[in-house]
Enzyme design. Structure first.
Site: not given
Ligand code: SAH
Length: 346
Positions: A89, A102, A109, A113, A116, A161-162, A193, A216-218, A292, A335
């Site tokens: 997507e 995007c 992936c 996470c 996600c 994906g990473e 990212s 992506s720290l979070h 989200n 995502c």
């Protein structure tokens, strides 16, 4: 699966066409057709016999858009079907300065996470450079763009994906997308990212590609970060920050941190203050977004008020930060949400 023609840049197509005993200019025709988002069967001015020859070795198209969803805010979400039937997507976000697509870099992936949706079924496979590029070509064509008048102006590698877990294909994609005569989107208009794969962040700094590095720290401590991001057990925040500094030294480009605000997880004022201490004096920017909500996961977004306080705290501490709108939240903007829904219902 046959080969993907968009994996070939112009030079590679020239070699291929010559190996078939065809004239070199045919490569340019094929290349222009592919760059305009055509399937092999639809490339103008190409002799039928050559099309047939190509179709013995190549898929007619790398992917097709099988569904388009449009949000009230103008954001569009696409489901693509790959030649082997896998589904990925993407999202097109419209801004005053242009349209940002995007793109996904993997089917699924393996980073795991917790917030996600892309990672719910694990990694299925890597996308080839041409499969990543074809997402841009197809959406550009859908909006009436050509290779010289682009409808897609910016690209973010923030879909499923990473990207740094599919390193070689992602780098070839960025180079091929920048090629003159192609769709010619500069690495400066590309954001990559990563959840923080430190060795590949060092490799990226050596590529001579001025992409915008986004991490992506979070969270602010390794222990808390590991609760939602398993990769935190492998690479420490200190190592990530050192890799970011190196990226800045090598490329001169400031870097960005993604921080998705999750209620009860990372969104307290104390987290904001700790984040400010961590990032003080660094040439960076923080993108805050309220999570989200993903219904397959139990995590919930921080409140709007909490997010505003977090932003204010960071800004007062001298950290450059913005709170992003949750674009396309009504159409499953985050995502992997659309793909997960599609796989469940089909
Ligand atoms: N694998 C890469 C790129 C893909 S995700 C990475 O980890 O950076 C793009 C961004 O969306 C990342 O910052 C990711 O952590 C974030 N994200 C994933 N799911 C989300 C959700 N449900 N709500 C908000 N942000 C999310």
């Amino acid at each position: 699966m046959k080969k993907i023609i968009a994996d070939y840049n112009l030079k590679e197509l020239e070699n291929f066409v010559l190996s078939l005993g065809e004239k070199q200019f045919r490569a340019k025709q094929i290349y222009s057709g592919v760059m305009r988002g055509h399937n092999i069967s639809d490339i103008p001015a190409l002799p039928a016999a050559l099309k047939e020859r190509l179709l013995t070795e190549f898929e007619n198209c790398a992917l097709e858009i099988i569904k388009t969803l449009r949000s009230a805010d103008g954001t569009e979400k696409y489901l693509y079907k790959l030649a082997d039937g896998n589904i990925i997507e993407g999202v097109l976000m419209k801004y005053k300065y242009g349209n940002t697509l995007c793109v996904s870099t993997q089917v699924g992936c393996r980073m795991g996470c917790k917030f996600c949706a892309s990672t719910l079924g694990g990694l299925v496979r890597n996308l080839s450079s041409g499969e990543i590029l074809s997402q841009v070509l197809k959406v550009n064509a859908l909006h009436g763009g050509t290779e010289s008048r682009r409808a897609v102006t910016n690209v973010v590698l923030m879909g499923s994906g990473e990207p740094l877990d599919n390193y070689a294909n992602v780098i070839k994609f960025i180079r091929d997308m920048a090629a003159e005569g192609g769709i010619n989107i500069s690495p400066r208009n590309v954001s990559l990212s990563t959840c923080g794969l430190v060795p590949q962040m060092y490799d990226l700094a050596e590529e001579g590609l001025p992409v915008n590095l986004t991490v992506s720290l979070h969270n602010v401590t390794d222990g808390e970060r590991a609760r939602t991001m398993p990769i935190a057990k492998r690479y420490k925040i200190d190592e990530i920050l050192a890799a970011c500094s190196n990226y800045f030294e090598k490329t001169g480009r400031r870097y960005i941190f993604e921080y998705s605000l999750i209620e009860g997880e990372n969104a307290d004022e104390a987290h904001a203050r700790a984040l400010a201490v961590l990032l003080k004096g660094r040439p960076c920017h923080v993108n805050l977004i309220r999570l989200n909500d993903v219904k397959e996961r139990k995590l919930l977004a921080a409140s709007e008020k909490g997010a505003q306080i977090f932003l204010k705290t960071l800004t007062e501490c001298g950290i450059s930060a913005t709170l992003r709108r949750r674009m396309g939240a009504d159409i499953g903007g985050a995502c992997g949400q659309l793909r997960a829904g599609y796989i469940k219902n089909n």
